[in-house]
Scaffold this active site. Structure first.
Site, PDB file in Angstrom:
ATOM      1  N   ARG A  36     -44.882  31.535  50.502  1.00  0.00           N
ATOM      2  CA  ARG A  36     -44.612  32.969  51.648  1.00  0.00           C
ATOM      3  C   ARG A  36     -44.670  32.544  53.063  1.00  0.00           C
ATOM      4  O   ARG A  36     -44.747  33.612  53.185  1.00  0.00           O
ATOM      5  CB  ARG A  36     -45.759  33.596  51.114  1.00  0.00           C
ATOM      6  CG  ARG A  36     -46.184  34.134  49.818  1.00  0.00           C
ATOM      7  CD  ARG A  36     -47.264  35.619  49.363  1.00  0.00           C
ATOM      8  NE  ARG A  36     -47.101  35.161  47.313  1.00  0.00           N
ATOM      9  CZ  ARG A  36     -46.521  35.692  46.991  1.00  0.00           C
ATOM     10  NH1 ARG A  36     -44.927  36.354  47.230  1.00  0.00           N
ATOM     11  NH2 ARG A  36     -46.746  36.088  45.749  1.00  0.00           N
ATOM     12  N   HIS A  65     -42.001  24.579  42.240  1.00  0.00           N
ATOM     13  CA  HIS A  65     -41.657  25.874  42.789  1.00  0.00           C
ATOM     14  C   HIS A  65     -41.655  25.908  43.596  1.00  0.00           C
ATOM     15  O   HIS A  65     -42.407  25.975  44.493  1.00  0.00           O
ATOM     16  CB  HIS A  65     -42.905  26.959  41.974  1.00  0.00           C
ATOM     17  CG  HIS A  65     -41.788  27.998  41.950  1.00  0.00           C
ATOM     18  ND1 HIS A  65     -40.895  28.530  42.824  1.00  0.00           N
ATOM     19  CD2 HIS A  65     -41.315  28.768  40.106  1.00  0.00           C
ATOM     20  CE1 HIS A  65     -40.080  29.698  42.317  1.00  0.00           C
ATOM     21  NE2 HIS A  65     -40.201  29.581  40.843  1.00  0.00           N
ATOM     22  N   TYR A  68     -41.121  31.470  47.941  1.00  0.00           N
ATOM     23  CA  TYR A  68     -40.333  32.674  47.218  1.00  0.00           C
ATOM     24  C   TYR A  68     -39.000  33.338  48.502  1.00  0.00           C
ATOM     25  O   TYR A  68     -38.672  33.818  47.964  1.00  0.00           O
ATOM     26  CB  TYR A  68     -41.343  33.535  46.840  1.00  0.00           C
ATOM     27  CG  TYR A  68     -42.093  33.341  46.196  1.00  0.00           C
ATOM     28  CD1 TYR A  68     -41.346  33.103  45.137  1.00  0.00           C
ATOM     29  CD2 TYR A  68     -43.008  33.242  45.898  1.00  0.00           C
ATOM     30  CE1 TYR A  68     -42.345  33.041  43.875  1.00  0.00           C
ATOM     31  CE2 TYR A  68     -44.661  32.763  44.768  1.00  0.00           C
ATOM     32  CZ  TYR A  68     -43.415  32.790  43.663  1.00  0.00           C
ATOM     33  OH  TYR A  68     -44.278  32.705  42.697  1.00  0.00           O
ATOM     34  N   HIS A 105     -34.958  30.005  42.608  1.00  0.00           N
ATOM     35  CA  HIS A 105     -34.314  31.151  42.257  1.00  0.00           C
ATOM     36  C   HIS A 105     -33.352  31.066  42.739  1.00  0.00           C
ATOM     37  O   HIS A 105     -33.252  30.527  44.348  1.00  0.00           O
ATOM     38  CB  HIS A 105     -34.757  32.614  42.637  1.00  0.00           C
ATOM     39  CG  HIS A 105     -36.572  32.483  41.810  1.00  0.00           C
ATOM     40  ND1 HIS A 105     -37.166  33.726  41.868  1.00  0.00           N
ATOM     41  CD2 HIS A 105     -37.461  31.515  41.018  1.00  0.00           C
ATOM     42  CE1 HIS A 105     -38.681  33.289  40.989  1.00  0.00           C
ATOM     43  NE2 HIS A 105     -38.056  31.834  40.753  1.00  0.00           N
ATOM     44  N   GLU A 139     -33.914  28.409  38.301  1.00  0.00           N
ATOM     45  CA  GLU A 139     -34.376  29.236  37.546  1.00  0.00           C
ATOM     46  C   GLU A 139     -33.490  30.506  36.619  1.00  0.00           C
ATOM     47  O   GLU A 139     -32.904  31.610  37.327  1.00  0.00           O
ATOM     48  CB  GLU A 139     -35.420  29.595  37.932  1.00  0.00           C
ATOM     49  CG  GLU A 139     -36.413  30.551  37.250  1.00  0.00           C
ATOM     50  CD  GLU A 139     -38.085  30.600  37.277  1.00  0.00           C
ATOM     51  OE1 GLU A 139     -38.602  30.458  37.776  1.00  0.00           O
ATOM     52  OE2 GLU A 139     -38.396  31.332  36.999  1.00  0.00           O
ATOM     53  N   ASP A 175     -37.071  30.648  31.927  1.00  0.00           N
ATOM     54  CA  ASP A 175     -38.010  32.064  32.337  1.00  0.00           C
ATOM     55  C   ASP A 175     -38.240  32.490  30.418  1.00  0.00           C
ATOM     56  O   ASP A 175     -37.221  33.212  31.262  1.00  0.00           O
ATOM     57  CB  ASP A 175     -38.426  32.162  33.951  1.00  0.00           C
ATOM     58  CG  ASP A 175     -39.553  33.063  33.576  1.00  0.00           C
ATOM     59  OD1 ASP A 175     -39.901  33.816  32.665  1.00  0.00           O
ATOM     60  OD2 ASP A 175     -40.248  32.688  34.183  1.00  0.00           O
ATOM     61  N   HIS A 178     -37.393  36.068  32.736  1.00  0.00           N
ATOM     62  CA  HIS A 178     -36.502  36.575  33.295  1.00  0.00           C
ATOM     63  C   HIS A 178     -35.488  36.483  32.086  1.00  0.00           C
ATOM     64  O   HIS A 178     -34.735  37.057  31.981  1.00  0.00           O
ATOM     65  CB  HIS A 178     -36.307  35.501  34.232  1.00  0.00           C
ATOM     66  CG  HIS A 178     -37.191  35.561  35.496  1.00  0.00           C
ATOM     67  ND1 HIS A 178     -37.125  34.078  36.391  1.00  0.00           N
ATOM     68  CD2 HIS A 178     -38.331  36.093  35.098  1.00  0.00           C
ATOM     69  CE1 HIS A 178     -38.416  34.791  36.855  1.00  0.00           C
ATOM     70  NE2 HIS A 178     -39.232  35.372  36.317  1.00  0.00           N
ATOM     71  N   HIS A 212     -40.477  27.649  32.027  1.00  0.00           N
ATOM     72  CA  HIS A 212     -41.648  28.997  32.012  1.00  0.00           C
ATOM     73  C   HIS A 212     -41.553  30.193  31.198  1.00  0.00           C
ATOM     74  O   HIS A 212     -40.642  30.686  30.258  1.00  0.00           O
ATOM     75  CB  HIS A 212     -41.002  29.980  33.639  1.00  0.00           C
ATOM     76  CG  HIS A 212     -41.124  29.083  34.432  1.00  0.00           C
ATOM     77  ND1 HIS A 212     -40.938  29.662  35.844  1.00  0.00           N
ATOM     78  CD2 HIS A 212     -41.483  27.646  35.414  1.00  0.00           C
ATOM     79  CE1 HIS A 212     -40.780  28.299  36.458  1.00  0.00           C
ATOM     80  NE2 HIS A 212     -40.923  27.862  36.462  1.00  0.00           N
ATOM     81  N   ASP A 225     -38.917  41.870  36.961  1.00  0.00           N
ATOM     82  CA  ASP A 225     -39.710  41.038  37.140  1.00  0.00           C
ATOM     83  C   ASP A 225     -41.046  40.708  36.760  1.00  0.00           C
ATOM     84  O   ASP A 225     -41.704  40.500  38.028  1.00  0.00           O
ATOM     85  CB  ASP A 225     -38.616  39.683  37.731  1.00  0.00           C
ATOM     86  CG  ASP A 225     -39.760  38.534  37.896  1.00  0.00           C
ATOM     87  OD1 ASP A 225     -40.305  38.412  36.732  1.00  0.00           O
ATOM     88  OD2 ASP A 225     -39.804  37.263  38.821  1.00  0.00           O
ATOM     89  N   HIS A 227     -44.090  39.900  34.669  1.00  0.00           N
ATOM     90  CA  HIS A 227     -44.587  38.968  34.039  1.00  0.00           C
ATOM     91  C   HIS A 227     -46.353  39.257  33.133  1.00  0.00           C
ATOM     92  O   HIS A 227     -46.617  39.693  33.965  1.00  0.00           O
ATOM     93  CB  HIS A 227     -45.070  37.605  34.407  1.00  0.00           C
ATOM     94  CG  HIS A 227     -44.456  36.625  34.805  1.00  0.00           C
ATOM     95  ND1 HIS A 227     -44.310  35.092  35.543  1.00  0.00           N
ATOM     96  CD2 HIS A 227     -42.705  36.720  35.306  1.00  0.00           C
ATOM     97  CE1 HIS A 227     -43.436  34.868  35.921  1.00  0.00           C
ATOM     98  NE2 HIS A 227     -42.170  35.638  36.095  1.00  0.00           N
ATOM     99  N   GLU A 257     -46.433  31.288  33.915  1.00  0.00           N
ATOM    100  CA  GLU A 257     -47.217  31.774  35.434  1.00  0.00           C
ATOM    101  C   GLU A 257     -47.419  33.005  35.388  1.00  0.00           C
ATOM    102  O   GLU A 257     -47.477  34.045  35.804  1.00  0.00           O
ATOM    103  CB  GLU A 257     -46.048  31.425  35.640  1.00  0.00           C
ATOM    104  CG  GLU A 257     -45.197  30.502  36.316  1.00  0.00           C
ATOM    105  CD  GLU A 257     -43.567  30.633  36.755  1.00  0.00           C
ATOM    106  OE1 GLU A 257     -43.201  30.114  37.712  1.00  0.00           O
ATOM    107  OE2 GLU A 257     -42.821  31.647  36.042  1.00  0.00           O
TER     108      GLU A 257
HETATM  109 ZN   LIG Z   1     -41.014  31.482  36.605  1.00  0.00          ZN
END
Ligand SMILES: [Zn+2]
Length: 274
Positions: A36, A65, A68, A105, A139, A175, A178, A212, A225, A227, A257
């Site tokens: 982050r 990964h 973000y 992403h 992704e 994913d 997603h 994912h 999105d 999860h 995830e």
């Molecule tokens: Zn993912």
């Protein structure tokens, strides 16, 4: 399908392997830095050595990964500059650690064509700056707002925008949450077959280097999105039953995830293998 999870790195990246073992995972995904923030300290030589020793001891494939914050398609030149530099830096960290792929992403841009072009350019620049083996995986996304990567066509356009010599290190991560949020229905036999036929036509199934595995809190095509634990969301267990038994993906690493209850979620996935 190799079954694993996204593991924490508190105490150093090398500590993730023990967490993965504790969860009963066969592979793992990690962040190689604070996910982050922009600033990242270089990896210390001793930690790199510990990481490589753990990778050799456990023989678990590791993916990373990206942070973000990275938006390689950003219309804002300053955010884009930081994002492109960040992508190359994270790819270099993967190379240093022997991580097989960096998942990111594609980012967002209200101008779709321009955004896709920028992502391809960012990937080309990173792959050129960091020679080696580590792959860069775009992704599939839920398609929230102006985010790119919610159709296979978009991911194929990005890949085709990368010069041929660098393209062999560009692939994708699928994913499940997603895909479902983006409108690909994996909950029926017909929907599952149509989804992977579409993927085969656009990117080729060989381009899928990671999965994912997440259920979705929200319904099909919601473009949001969120999860959920495997089998407890809008997708249910059937998409995961199809995937873990799909011989075409037998050797592909797949990461949960869900953040919590990995051991339990892995047990659910294994119970679906026939
Ligand atoms: Zn993912």
């Amino acid at each position: 399908m190799l079954l694993g999870a996204h593991e924490g790195i508190a105490g150093g990246v090398s500590t993730a392997f023990a967490r993965a073992e504790e969860d009963g995972a066969e592979c793992l995904q990690i962040f190689t830095r604070n996910a982050r923030g922009w600033a990242a300290k270089p990896l210390e030589a001793e930690e790199v050595a510990r990481f490589r020793a753990e990778a050799a001891r456990t023989a678990m494939p590791v993916a990373a990964h990206s942070s973000y914050l990275i938006n390689a398609a950003a219309p804002d030149a300053e955010i884009r500059r930081k994002s492109w530099a960040g992508l190359a830096d994270e790819l270099a960290r993967c190379e240093q650690l022997g991580i097989f792929a960096l998942v990111f992403h594609p980012g967002s841009n209200p101008d779709e064509a321009e955004g896709l072009r920028l992502v391809a350019e960012a990937m080309a620049q990173a792959l050129d700056a960091v020679p080696g083996k580590a792959l860069l995986l775009t992704e599939t996304t839920a398609g929230q707002g102006a985010s790119l990567g919610h159709t296979f066509e978009q991911l194929a356009a990005i890949r085709e925008g990368i010069p041929r010599a660098l393209r062999r290190r560009a692939a994708v991560c699928v994913d499940t949450c997603h895909l479902f949020a983006a409108g690909y229905d994996l909950t029926t036999d017909e929907g599952y077959a149509a989804t992977f036929d579409a993927l085969e036509r656009t990117l080729g199934l060989g381009a899928v280097k990671a999965f994912h595995l997440n259920d979705s809190k929200k319904p099909l095509g919601c473009r949001v999105d969120r999860h959920e634990h495997i089998g407890e969301g809008a997708m249910g267990r059937s998409p995961f039953r199809r995937l873990v038994n799909d011989a075409r993906f037998a050797a592909v690493p797949a990461f949960l995830e869900t953040e919590l209850r990995y051991r339990e979620n892995l047990a659910v996935l294994r119970s679906l293998v026939s």
